[in-house]
Design a protein around this motif. Sequence first.
Motif, PDB file in Angstrom:
ATOM      1  N   GLY A  47       1.028  -0.811  13.228  1.00  0.00           N
ATOM      2  CA  GLY A  47      -0.086  -1.531  12.636  1.00  0.00           C
ATOM      3  C   GLY A  47      -0.663  -0.892  11.387  1.00  0.00           C
ATOM      4  N   LYS A  48      -0.028   0.174  10.903  1.00  0.00           N
ATOM      5  CA  LYS A  48      -0.481   0.811   9.672  1.00  0.00           C
ATOM      6  C   LYS A  48       0.164   0.114   8.483  1.00  0.00           C
ATOM      7  CE  LYS A  48      -1.116   5.168  12.047  1.00  0.00           C
ATOM      8  NZ  LYS A  48      -0.666   6.555  12.209  1.00  0.00           N
ATOM      9  N   TYR A  49      -0.379   0.355   7.311  1.00  0.00           N
ATOM     10  CA  TYR A  49       0.082  -0.326   6.107  1.00  0.00           C
ATOM     11  C   TYR A  49       0.775   0.646   5.172  1.00  0.00           C
ATOM     12  CZ  TYR A  49      -2.548  -4.433   7.469  1.00  0.00           C
ATOM     13  OH  TYR A  49      -3.000  -5.543   8.126  1.00  0.00           O
ATOM     14  N   LYS A  50       1.725   0.096   4.396  1.00  0.00           N
ATOM     15  CA  LYS A  50       2.364   0.882   3.345  1.00  0.00           C
ATOM     16  C   LYS A  50       2.719  -0.041   2.192  1.00  0.00           C
ATOM     17  CE  LYS A  50       7.177   1.099   4.901  1.00  0.00           C
ATOM     18  NZ  LYS A  50       8.234   2.005   5.342  1.00  0.00           N
ATOM     19  N   LEU A  51       3.073   0.574   1.059  1.00  0.00           N
ATOM     20  CA  LEU A  51       3.416  -0.195  -0.129  1.00  0.00           C
ATOM     21  C   LEU A  51       4.522  -1.188   0.208  1.00  0.00           C
ATOM     22  CD1 LEU A  51       2.705  -0.394  -3.156  1.00  0.00           C
ATOM     23  CD2 LEU A  51       4.569   1.215  -3.575  1.00  0.00           C
ATOM     24  N   VAL A  52       4.303  -2.452  -0.131  1.00  0.00           N
ATOM     25  CA  VAL A  52       5.266  -3.492   0.203  1.00  0.00           C
ATOM     26  C   VAL A  52       6.596  -3.216  -0.497  1.00  0.00           C
ATOM     27  CG1 VAL A  52       4.664  -5.129  -1.636  1.00  0.00           C
ATOM     28  CG2 VAL A  52       5.525  -5.986   0.536  1.00  0.00           C
ATOM     29  N   ASN A  53       7.668  -3.476   0.237  1.00  0.00           N
ATOM     30  CA  ASN A  53       9.014  -3.268  -0.287  1.00  0.00           C
ATOM     31  C   ASN A  53       9.934  -4.269   0.384  1.00  0.00           C
ATOM     32  OD1 ASN A  53      11.540  -2.410  -1.073  1.00  0.00           O
ATOM     33  ND2 ASN A  53      11.114  -0.246  -0.727  1.00  0.00           N
ATOM     34  N   LYS A  54      10.481  -5.200  -0.398  1.00  0.00           N
ATOM     35  CA  LYS A  54      11.329  -6.247   0.181  1.00  0.00           C
ATOM     36  C   LYS A  54      12.580  -5.683   0.851  1.00  0.00           C
ATOM     37  CE  LYS A  54      13.692  -7.170  -4.159  1.00  0.00           C
ATOM     38  NZ  LYS A  54      13.939  -8.102  -5.229  1.00  0.00           N
ATOM     39  N   ALA A  55      12.942  -4.438   0.553  1.00  0.00           N
ATOM     40  CA  ALA A  55      14.118  -3.815   1.166  1.00  0.00           C
ATOM     41  C   ALA A  55      13.810  -3.193   2.534  1.00  0.00           C
ATOM     42  CB  ALA A  55      14.685  -2.749   0.237  1.00  0.00           C
ATOM     43  N   SER A  56      12.544  -3.114   2.916  1.00  0.00           N
ATOM     44  CA  SER A  56      12.179  -2.544   4.221  1.00  0.00           C
ATOM     45  C   SER A  56      12.524  -3.507   5.343  1.00  0.00           C
ATOM     46  CB  SER A  56      10.678  -2.245   4.270  1.00  0.00           C
ATOM     47  OG  SER A  56      10.348  -1.217   3.375  1.00  0.00           O
ATOM     48  N   ALA A  57      12.584  -2.979   6.553  1.00  0.00           N
ATOM     49  CA  ALA A  57      12.856  -3.819   7.721  1.00  0.00           C
ATOM     50  C   ALA A  57      11.905  -3.488   8.864  1.00  0.00           C
ATOM     51  CB  ALA A  57      14.308  -3.626   8.163  1.00  0.00           C
ATOM     52  N   ASP A  58      10.752  -2.910   8.519  1.00  0.00           N
ATOM     53  CA  ASP A  58       9.798  -2.489   9.548  1.00  0.00           C
ATOM     54  C   ASP A  58       8.551  -3.357   9.590  1.00  0.00           C
ATOM     55  OD1 ASP A  58       8.552  -1.768   7.208  1.00  0.00           O
ATOM     56  OD2 ASP A  58       8.444   0.372   7.655  1.00  0.00           O
ATOM     57  N   GLY A  59       8.568  -4.488   8.910  1.00  0.00           N
ATOM     58  CA  GLY A  59       7.414  -5.375   8.830  1.00  0.00           C
ATOM     59  C   GLY A  59       6.711  -5.263   7.492  1.00  0.00           C
ATOM     60  N   SER A  60       6.809  -4.100   6.848  1.00  0.00           N
ATOM     61  CA  SER A  60       6.112  -3.895   5.581  1.00  0.00           C
ATOM     62  C   SER A  60       6.786  -4.610   4.412  1.00  0.00           C
ATOM     63  CB  SER A  60       5.985  -2.404   5.274  1.00  0.00           C
ATOM     64  OG  SER A  60       7.246  -1.834   5.012  1.00  0.00           O
ATOM     65  N   GLN A  61       7.862  -5.315   4.667  1.00  0.00           N
ATOM     66  CA  GLN A  61       8.508  -6.097   3.609  1.00  0.00           C
ATOM     67  C   GLN A  61       7.736  -7.393   3.326  1.00  0.00           C
ATOM     68  OE1 GLN A  61       9.789  -5.610   6.664  1.00  0.00           O
ATOM     69  NE2 GLN A  61      10.636  -7.512   7.463  1.00  0.00           N
ATOM     70  N   VAL A  62       6.765  -7.715   4.181  1.00  0.00           N
ATOM     71  CA  VAL A  62       5.943  -8.910   4.011  1.00  0.00           C
ATOM     72  C   VAL A  62       4.575  -8.478   3.477  1.00  0.00           C
ATOM     73  CG1 VAL A  62       4.895 -10.901   5.141  1.00  0.00           C
ATOM     74  CG2 VAL A  62       7.141 -10.076   5.895  1.00  0.00           C
ATOM     75  N   ALA A  63       4.232  -8.920   2.292  1.00  0.00           N
ATOM     76  CA  ALA A  63       2.969  -8.558   1.652  1.00  0.00           C
ATOM     77  C   ALA A  63       1.801  -9.209   2.377  1.00  0.00           C
ATOM     78  CB  ALA A  63       2.982  -9.004   0.197  1.00  0.00           C
ATOM     79  N   SER A  64       0.706  -8.438   2.541  1.00  0.00           N
ATOM     80  CA  SER A  64      -0.439  -9.038   3.229  1.00  0.00           C
ATOM     81  C   SER A  64      -1.805  -8.713   2.639  1.00  0.00           C
ATOM     82  CB  SER A  64      -0.418  -8.673   4.712  1.00  0.00           C
ATOM     83  OG  SER A  64      -0.477  -7.291   4.884  1.00  0.00           O
ATOM     84  N   VAL A  65      -1.976  -7.570   1.963  1.00  0.00           N
ATOM     85  CA  VAL A  65      -3.283  -7.197   1.417  1.00  0.00           C
ATOM     86  C   VAL A  65      -3.102  -6.482   0.080  1.00  0.00           C
ATOM     87  CG1 VAL A  65      -4.407  -7.022   3.678  1.00  0.00           C
ATOM     88  CG2 VAL A  65      -3.337  -5.001   2.673  1.00  0.00           C
TER      89      VAL A  65
END
Length: 119
Positions: A47-65
């Motif tokens: 549930g933590k956030y990180k810089l969005v990256n379309k190459a990720s596969a951990d959920g952070s590939q979807v931009a939200s904030v």
Amino acid sequence: MPDFGTVENRTLFAGTEIPAMTSSVTVLAGQGVLKTGSILGKVTADGKYKLVNKASADGSQVASVVLAEDLDTTGADQVAVVYTSGLFNADSLSVAAGDTVEAHKEELRDGNIYIKTEY
């Protein structure tokens, strides 16, 4: 004469048609310094956030904030203020290297974050 710093010609907001709403989130450690306007995605596992990256596969590939303040994540997770809605200038936003703001435009729109690219 005192040094008052420099003025940067960078306006985050592109208008007031969409209210700018804020919240706080935990940003994952180890990303260095993230600048105001960084687009973040939520890591599904913790549930933590990180810089969005379309190459990720951990959920952070979807931009939200959108990050509302400069943040140093070098040493530890940090709690940060983020925008959960608003109208933003595309050239004031940032994503991971190899990714583009344009690639996340539709998913941000789904969350009531709009990006203006034409002025």
